[in-house]
Design an enzyme around this catalytic site. Structure first.
Site, mmCIF file in Angstrom:
data_model
loop_
_atom_site.group_PDB
_atom_site.id
_atom_site.type_symbol
_atom_site.label_atom_id
_atom_site.label_comp_id
_atom_site.label_asym_id
_atom_site.label_seq_id
_atom_site.Cartn_x
_atom_site.Cartn_y
_atom_site.Cartn_z
ATOM 1 N N GLU A 7 39.006 25.435 18.038
ATOM 2 C CA GLU A 7 39.254 25.365 19.483
ATOM 3 C C GLU A 7 38.930 26.649 20.234
ATOM 4 O OE1 GLU A 7 42.900 23.181 17.720
ATOM 5 O OE2 GLU A 7 41.555 24.791 17.154
ATOM 6 N N ASP A 80 43.395 22.374 15.357
ATOM 7 C CA ASP A 80 44.791 22.495 14.924
ATOM 8 C C ASP A 80 45.296 21.222 14.260
ATOM 9 O OD1 ASP A 80 44.936 25.078 15.801
ATOM 10 O OD2 ASP A 80 45.857 24.597 17.723
ATOM 11 N N ASP A 82 48.120 19.560 14.663
ATOM 12 C CA ASP A 82 49.019 18.647 15.377
ATOM 13 C C ASP A 82 48.224 17.518 16.040
ATOM 14 O OD1 ASP A 82 47.772 19.986 17.411
ATOM 15 O OD2 ASP A 82 49.571 20.932 18.204
ATOM 16 N N GLU A 84 47.484 17.021 19.153
ATOM 17 C CA GLU A 84 46.517 17.514 20.128
ATOM 18 C C GLU A 84 45.239 17.960 19.419
ATOM 19 O OE1 GLU A 84 46.332 17.742 24.308
ATOM 20 O OE2 GLU A 84 48.043 17.209 23.073
ATOM 21 N N TYR A 291 51.004 28.481 11.875
ATOM 22 C CA TYR A 291 50.862 27.694 13.109
ATOM 23 C C TYR A 291 52.172 27.676 13.890
ATOM 24 C CZ TYR A 291 49.130 24.059 16.201
ATOM 25 O OH TYR A 291 48.722 23.349 17.309
ATOM 26 N N ARG A 293 53.116 25.805 16.653
ATOM 27 C CA ARG A 293 53.651 24.588 17.288
ATOM 28 C C ARG A 293 54.152 23.673 16.174
ATOM 29 N NH1 ARG A 293 48.903 25.407 20.463
ATOM 30 N NH2 ARG A 293 49.447 26.079 22.582
ATOM 31 N N HIS A 337 54.301 20.014 8.084
ATOM 32 C CA HIS A 337 54.029 21.319 8.666
ATOM 33 C C HIS A 337 54.934 22.373 8.031
ATOM 34 C CE1 HIS A 337 52.311 19.464 12.630
ATOM 35 N NE2 HIS A 337 51.693 19.037 11.543
#
Length: 703
Positions: A7, A80, A82, A84, A291, A293, A337
């Protein structure tokens, strides 16, 4: 050649350091496709099919990616882990023709380290369409609520307003807390303490029992009752009747998840959640932390063994817990996670250098001051979670005086354990710059050695009056905690939610940095609660989060979830357009007359609060501020107008002449109404409560 797409450019540069010449790493610069601005962009009749477009700011970069994909043998999507990130990867497959046209792989990792990247490359997979569907369902749901409810608010309240699914619930929490505070009736109660002495050592004991019964917090209600007890105790002998000693152990806190990191950053540094996430993003992309989040408290075995090695080498074996501490988060979490932790536990904050332009973790050990502050906090929390318990010697003493019993408690640290690294109480001076915990800060109260039947000397009785306090207004930390406890939002949504409702002028921070609802926020909340109760219902919002989780797990279909929401919502919206009257909400008649046309003035509600407006609008556009905003100070420039309190579009308060634009006099600091004894200009009160002259050429400061 293999092409890896991530990203951000920072993440791209960090990953490039681990890979050989056969790999090229490019950045997508975030989302490459989104719903269009200015229109709903969702075909409701066709199973909520979204209309995705490539934003203009992303087109140039997308063309670069298309050219690089053509040159590559294999495209690897490393966005990432997640929902998103999964959605960004899926959108990349669509616009780069990777879905059946060009071979691709999807890789995920919890940390940006050489070993993690190499392991991810060995275990590629395809896009997890369930995660994509969950993200898509959230995006479409929020788009429907925003694009359907916002025009309703424009028509019934004021233009420029907007509504959001999670944001509206957050506003409701703040509004209801403010209502609790306003309706709160304080109750008087009294405490009685005995200041006692033994061998020159003084200590306090609180009145605890009367006639063998425990006195509750509000048990002594009046001064008269207090005076009666003090009178009754006159001449009493104070004798020790019970001494209880025990060892109290305190466990370390678990490592950080997103919400707890945001909460702790606010408590220690007063950082807004959005700023905390910006700094955490930088640390993650530079390879310093895992990470950021996440709602999981999982820790890899490798990190646990690294922590054990560091603790035993630097503090001694007695400071390690003696086993690998593992934690499990409550509620529905993504346990695949990890918690937020340092990627290299052996890299203590003291070994990291400050740099205004820090390189990545693998290039060097440099950070800027804010990155170091947050890294210090994350590192200490992680190391502490694997350390031994703190041990206190606790003493409870009961002291008899006639038919009353006083109780004194003491606590002394016996072994600091995890407190050596992560104190639970921090003074502000040490919290201001890392490492904040070089000195241990904790609460100790030491009693003198006391024995059964020992007679103590009374120095004096100390009655004190108290009143029950209303619930505190929310801070960033407590509002995030409440949202999390109620299952509202996800780790990635807390920061943007809090930022959005402040930008929309629904809530604001007072001088104590606590949230209060604005006038318009209170009105919009009342409208939604009365007419769209489901949208701002805490339980329903939490249930919707559960449905989104089920979509991510493949247990529900996203179209089905949206259908269940949309049909009753749309029917209710049509009904409310007919029922709700704008005048009842936003207009209030007055006896004042418009100075321009002679028509009655109304009190109207706008996006930034109430104001006087001519009832003949739009023929007459006269407006003026309400009286409570007028300070009663004549304008020193034009001598005709009065100074009023105003706000900028960003809600910053300033003070200006009400004859604007004829007079442009304005001040950022509040005028006191008094004149400077040196030059005659207005005196102002600064934000530091200092009274000084408003004339920049005058140096007068009131002592």
């Amino acid at each position: 050649m293999r092409l890896i797409v991530v990203e951000s450019p920072t993440k791209s540069r960090t990953i490039s350091k681990f890979l050989g010449p056969n790999y090229k790493v490019y950045s997508s610069y975030g989302h490459v496709r989104d719903l269009p601005k200015g229109e709903l962009g969702v075909d409701i009749e066709n199973d909520f099919k979204p209309k995705y477009i490539i934003p203009s700011k992303a087109r140039k970069n997308v063309n670069v990616l298309k050219k690089e994909v053509e040159k590559a043998n294999l495209a690897i999507l490393a966005t990432d882990q997640d929902r998103e990130g999964e959605a960004i990867a899926w959108h990349l497959t669509q616009i780069l023709n990777l879905d059946g046209q060009k071979p691709y792989q999807r890789i995920v990792f919890h940390e940006i380290t050489k070993s993690a990247i190499e392991e991810a490359l060995k275990n590629p997979r395809k896009i997890d369409i369930n995660l994509v569907d969950a993200q898509q369902a959230r995006r479409i749901l929020d788009r429907i609520v925003g694009y359907k409810l916002s025009p309703f608010l424009w028509k019934k309240v004021a233009r420029g307003l907007s509504a959001g699914r999670v944001q509206s619930v957050a506003v409701r929490l703040v509004v209801e807390r403010e209502r609790e505070i306003k309706n709160f009736v304080p109750q008087e109660y009294w405490k009685i303490a005995a200041l006692l002495r033994k061998s020159e050592k003084e200590f306090e004991a609180l009145l605890n029992k009367r006639d063998g019964k425990t006195i509750p917090k509000l048990g002594i209600k009046t001064k008269e009752e207090t005076d009666e007890i003090v009178k009754d105790l006159k001449g009493a002998e104070y004798k020790v009747i019970n001494v209880e000693k025990k060892e109290v152990k305190r466990n370390p806190l678990p490592p950080f998840a997103t919400s707890t990191l945001q909460q702790e950053s606010w408590k220690r540094f007063h950082w807004p959640a959005r700023f905390t996430m910006q700094i955490a993003q930088q640390l993650y992309e530079s390879g310093f932390i895992t990470y950021h989040r996440t709602d999981s408290l999982n820790l890899s075995d490798q990190s646990l063994f690294s922590a054990k090695k560091f603790i035993t080498a630097n503090f001694g074996k007695e400071y390690w817990a003696g086993f690998l501490r593992k934690y499990k988060a409550k509620g529905r979490v993504q346990e695949a996670h990890e918690a937020i932790r340092p990627t290299y536990p052996a890299r203590a904050p003291e070994s990291v250098k400050l740099d205004s332009n820090p390189p990545t973790a693998q290039q060097g050990k440099n950070m800027d001051s804010n990155q170091l502050k947050l890294y210090d906090l994350i590192w200490r929390r992680f190391i502490a979670c694997q350390m031994s318990q703190a041990i206190f010697d606790s003493t409870t003493v009961d002291i008899e005086a006639k038919n009353y019993i006083f109780r004194a408690t003491g606590q002394v640290l016996k072994f600091d354990g995890f407190l050596k690294v992560y104190p639970t109480k921090i003074d502000e001076a040490k919290a201001s710059s890392p490492p904040f915990a070089k000195a241990r800060v904790f609460e100790e109260t030491e009693l003198p050695p006391l024995e059964m039947n020992e007679i103590l000397e009374l120095i004096k009785l100390k009655p004190s009056q108290h009143f029950t306090q209303p619930p505190a207004r929310y801070t960033e930390a407590t509002l995030i905690k409440t949202l999390e406890e109620n299952g509202i939002g996800r780790p990635s949504t807390y920061a943007p939610t809090l930022s959005t409702i402040q930008e929309r002028n629904y809530i604001e921070k007072n001088e104590e940095k606590r949230f209060q609802p604005t006038e318009i926020g209170t009105v919009v909340n009342g409208l939604l609660v009365n007419h769209f109760p489901k949208i701002v219902n805490i339980k329903w919002t939490a249930e919707m989060e559960e449905d989104l989780d089920k979509i991510a797990e493949g247990k529900r279909k996203w179209v089905e979830v949206l259908e269940e929401f949309y049909e009753p919502f749309e029917e209710n919206l049509k009904q409310k357009y007919q029922e709700v009257s704008k005048k009842e909400i936003t207009e209030k008649p007055t006896e004042k007359i418009c100075p321009k046309c002679g028509a009655p003035l109304l009190i109207r509600l706008g996006k930034f609060g109430k104001f006087y407006a001519c009832s003949k609008f739009p023929k007459c556009k006269h407006t003026e501020p309400l009286e409570e905003n007028i300070l009663g100070i004549k304008c020193p420039k034009c001598k005709k107008g009065e100074i009023v309190e105003k706000r900028t579009r960003k809600r910053k308060i300033f003070y200006a002449c009400n004859q604007f634009p004829k007079c442009d006099f304005a001040l950022w600091d509040k005028p006191t109404g008094k004149k400077c004894p040196k030059c005659g200009a207005l005196l102002i009160e600064t934000k530091r409560k200092q009274i000084k002259c408003s004339n920049k050429e005058c140096d007068y400061i009131e002592k």
